[in-house]
Design a protein around this motif. Sequence first.
Motif, PDB file in Angstrom:
ATOM      1  N   UNK A 212      -2.610  -0.947  13.871  1.00 41.00           N
ATOM      2  CA  UNK A 212      -3.327  -1.065  12.441  1.00 41.00           C
ATOM      3  C   UNK A 212      -2.098  -1.169  11.311  1.00 41.00           C
ATOM      4  N   UNK A 213      -2.497  -1.950  10.300  1.00 38.13           N
ATOM      5  CA  UNK A 213      -1.538  -1.883   9.350  1.00 38.13           C
ATOM      6  C   UNK A 213      -1.386  -0.494   8.687  1.00 38.13           C
ATOM      7  N   UNK A 214      -0.099  -0.378   8.603  1.00 38.77           N
ATOM      8  CA  UNK A 214       0.416   1.302   8.122  1.00 38.77           C
ATOM      9  C   UNK A 214       1.857   1.196   7.530  1.00 38.77           C
ATOM     10  N   UNK A 215       2.126   2.262   6.929  1.00 39.90           N
ATOM     11  CA  UNK A 215       3.394   2.470   6.226  1.00 39.90           C
ATOM     12  C   UNK A 215       3.943   3.820   6.853  1.00 39.90           C
ATOM     13  N   UNK A 216       5.246   3.751   6.911  1.00 41.96           N
ATOM     14  CA  UNK A 216       5.891   5.113   7.120  1.00 41.96           C
ATOM     15  C   UNK A 216       6.108   6.146   5.830  1.00 41.96           C
ATOM     16  N   UNK A 217       5.483   7.327   6.288  1.00 41.84           N
ATOM     17  CA  UNK A 217       5.646   8.446   5.245  1.00 41.84           C
ATOM     18  C   UNK A 217       7.020   8.809   4.717  1.00 41.84           C
ATOM     19  N   UNK A 218       8.260   8.204   5.374  1.00 40.09           N
ATOM     20  CA  UNK A 218       9.545   8.452   4.888  1.00 40.09           C
ATOM     21  C   UNK A 218       9.926   7.777   3.902  1.00 40.09           C
ATOM     22  N   UNK A 219       8.942   6.596   3.339  1.00 37.79           N
ATOM     23  CA  UNK A 219       9.489   5.827   2.278  1.00 37.79           C
ATOM     24  C   UNK A 219       8.117   5.953   1.416  1.00 37.79           C
ATOM     25  N   UNK A 220       8.581   5.965   0.052  1.00 35.58           N
ATOM     26  CA  UNK A 220       7.565   5.740  -1.040  1.00 35.58           C
ATOM     27  C   UNK A 220       7.381   4.384  -1.395  1.00 35.58           C
ATOM     28  N   UNK A 221       6.176   3.946  -1.920  1.00 37.78           N
ATOM     29  CA  UNK A 221       4.799   4.692  -1.723  1.00 37.78           C
ATOM     30  C   UNK A 221       4.486   4.293  -0.518  1.00 37.78           C
ATOM     31  N   UNK A 222       3.681   5.402   0.189  1.00 34.21           N
ATOM     32  CA  UNK A 222       2.951   5.314   1.594  1.00 34.21           C
ATOM     33  C   UNK A 222       1.376   5.318   1.310  1.00 34.21           C
ATOM     34  N   UNK A 224      -1.545   2.912   0.161  1.00 34.95           N
ATOM     35  CA  UNK A 224      -1.768   1.578  -0.077  1.00 34.95           C
ATOM     36  C   UNK A 224      -3.177   0.970   0.223  1.00 34.95           C
ATOM     37  N   UNK A 225      -3.555   0.023  -0.330  1.00 34.42           N
ATOM     38  CA  UNK A 225      -4.851  -0.538  -0.174  1.00 34.42           C
ATOM     39  C   UNK A 225      -4.883  -1.538   1.306  1.00 34.42           C
ATOM     40  N   UNK A 226      -5.902  -1.687   1.677  1.00 35.12           N
ATOM     41  CA  UNK A 226      -6.032  -2.259   3.010  1.00 35.12           C
ATOM     42  C   UNK A 226      -5.751  -3.789   2.820  1.00 35.12           C
ATOM     43  N   UNK A 260      -4.107 -17.200  15.714  1.00 35.52           N
ATOM     44  CA  UNK A 260      -4.457 -16.525  14.612  1.00 35.52           C
ATOM     45  C   UNK A 260      -4.109 -15.182  14.494  1.00 35.52           C
ATOM     46  N   UNK A 261      -3.858 -14.569  15.605  1.00 29.87           N
ATOM     47  CA  UNK A 261      -3.075 -13.144  15.640  1.00 29.87           C
ATOM     48  C   UNK A 261      -1.919 -13.093  14.754  1.00 29.87           C
ATOM     49  N   UNK A 262      -1.015 -14.091  15.005  1.00 29.92           N
ATOM     50  CA  UNK A 262       0.381 -14.056  14.283  1.00 29.92           C
ATOM     51  C   UNK A 262       0.254 -14.620  12.983  1.00 29.92           C
ATOM     52  N   UNK A 263      -0.970 -15.267  12.559  1.00 37.56           N
ATOM     53  CA  UNK A 263      -1.165 -15.527  11.209  1.00 37.56           C
ATOM     54  C   UNK A 263      -1.667 -14.266  10.490  1.00 37.56           C
ATOM     55  N   UNK A 264      -2.163 -13.430  11.072  1.00 32.10           N
ATOM     56  CA  UNK A 264      -2.698 -12.037  10.514  1.00 32.10           C
ATOM     57  C   UNK A 264      -1.519 -11.358  10.454  1.00 32.10           C
ATOM     58  N   UNK A 265      -0.569 -11.082  11.453  1.00 32.11           N
ATOM     59  CA  UNK A 265       0.483 -10.287  11.287  1.00 32.11           C
ATOM     60  C   UNK A 265       1.444 -10.793  10.285  1.00 32.11           C
ATOM     61  N   UNK A 266       1.638 -11.964  10.022  1.00 31.84           N
ATOM     62  CA  UNK A 266       2.293 -12.550   8.860  1.00 31.84           C
ATOM     63  C   UNK A 266       1.925 -11.950   7.324  1.00 31.84           C
ATOM     64  N   UNK A 267       0.533 -11.788   7.379  1.00 28.38           N
ATOM     65  CA  UNK A 267      -0.117 -11.500   6.271  1.00 28.38           C
ATOM     66  C   UNK A 267      -0.172  -9.869   6.028  1.00 28.38           C
ATOM     67  N   UNK A 268      -0.149  -9.411   7.118  1.00 30.30           N
ATOM     68  CA  UNK A 268       0.127  -8.095   6.914  1.00 30.30           C
ATOM     69  C   UNK A 268       1.395  -7.438   6.653  1.00 30.30           C
ATOM     70  N   UNK A 269       2.623  -8.081   7.106  1.00 32.63           N
ATOM     71  CA  UNK A 269       3.885  -8.173   7.004  1.00 32.63           C
ATOM     72  C   UNK A 269       3.987  -8.174   5.303  1.00 32.63           C
ATOM     73  N   UNK A 270       3.692  -9.323   4.749  1.00 33.67           N
ATOM     74  CA  UNK A 270       3.500  -9.922   3.368  1.00 33.67           C
ATOM     75  C   UNK A 270       2.992  -8.902   2.471  1.00 33.67           C
ATOM     76  N   UNK A 271       2.130  -8.016   2.879  1.00 29.21           N
ATOM     77  CA  UNK A 271       1.486  -6.988   2.167  1.00 29.21           C
ATOM     78  C   UNK A 271       2.343  -5.822   2.110  1.00 29.21           C
TER      79      UNK A 271
END
Length: 309
Positions: A212-222, A224-226, A260-271
Amino acid sequence: MSHLVNVVQFPHPGGEHDPGDAEVMPWNSADHRRKFLQSPGRWSDPQGTVREGKVTFWGEWEAPSRIVGRWPAQGDLPRFLHEPLLSEMPSSGYAQNIDPLVFGPRFRYSNCKQFDRHRGHPTGMQDLTPGSVILFGSKQPGRTAFALDTVFVVANSQPYALRDGDSLGAEPFVQRTVVAPLRTGPGWEHLAFTLFDGATHVDPVAGMFSFVPCMSVDREPFRFARPVIDLPGFINPKSQQSPSGYTERHRVTLQTASDAWRAVVAQVFASGCVLGHSLTEPELLAPGAAKTADDGEAAARNPRQRRTC
């Protein structure tokens, strides 16, 4: 592994659950919606480093949840932060099940859109081969964009039938969150489905794993929009109801799915998100521990509606 696989776009209801002023939201018996959730888990960053701690993410959790944060409405950002709880289902009526299920040692996909009740037969969603990728998300309201919440990579599968009283009985967590709620749906007792296991970070398929695209609660902001995903040939940003890409004629090579999976991963990181996996399974609460509203208030928040999967 040289067999053919599918890359599936799976739109599901994207509206956010609104618990009102309640401190705890009960089992949902209305239409499916998303929750912005907080849970312990592990995640991978763009460098491939695995870290551990609490993360926030968008997901489906129709069992009770405690509201641990509220924000004013702001664009596509969430308004409520939920902590997942697990209790026994209500003693009467019906409850929505949780699909996909992202908590526990591996993700699971169990039933949604696997049976065509109008035609009376299973769909191709029961026949996905290992290495297939399911992109769960929702069309963004008011614009042409597909917002991702879950990436599911098929590792293996097993059939199960609701008429079997001990169906998936060796897995009490799956029994409580998937099978038992399904049995409360009128006319569902004769149906059979396929339970898919998701590939994990420690046991991937062709380098792919569920996340799942996620963010750590240890860093602000956590909060986020999908993340919005652009994947021509696999994602139709206008689609908002039916899965696509799951039939035999849509099958592609494992390498194409991996790309395709790697393209999605790259976009998730870019977000600005990281890849969440190994999310801690919520513990079963003692009877009554999650009850903070009387039956009338719960019914008002969750009017009886038809099951949407």
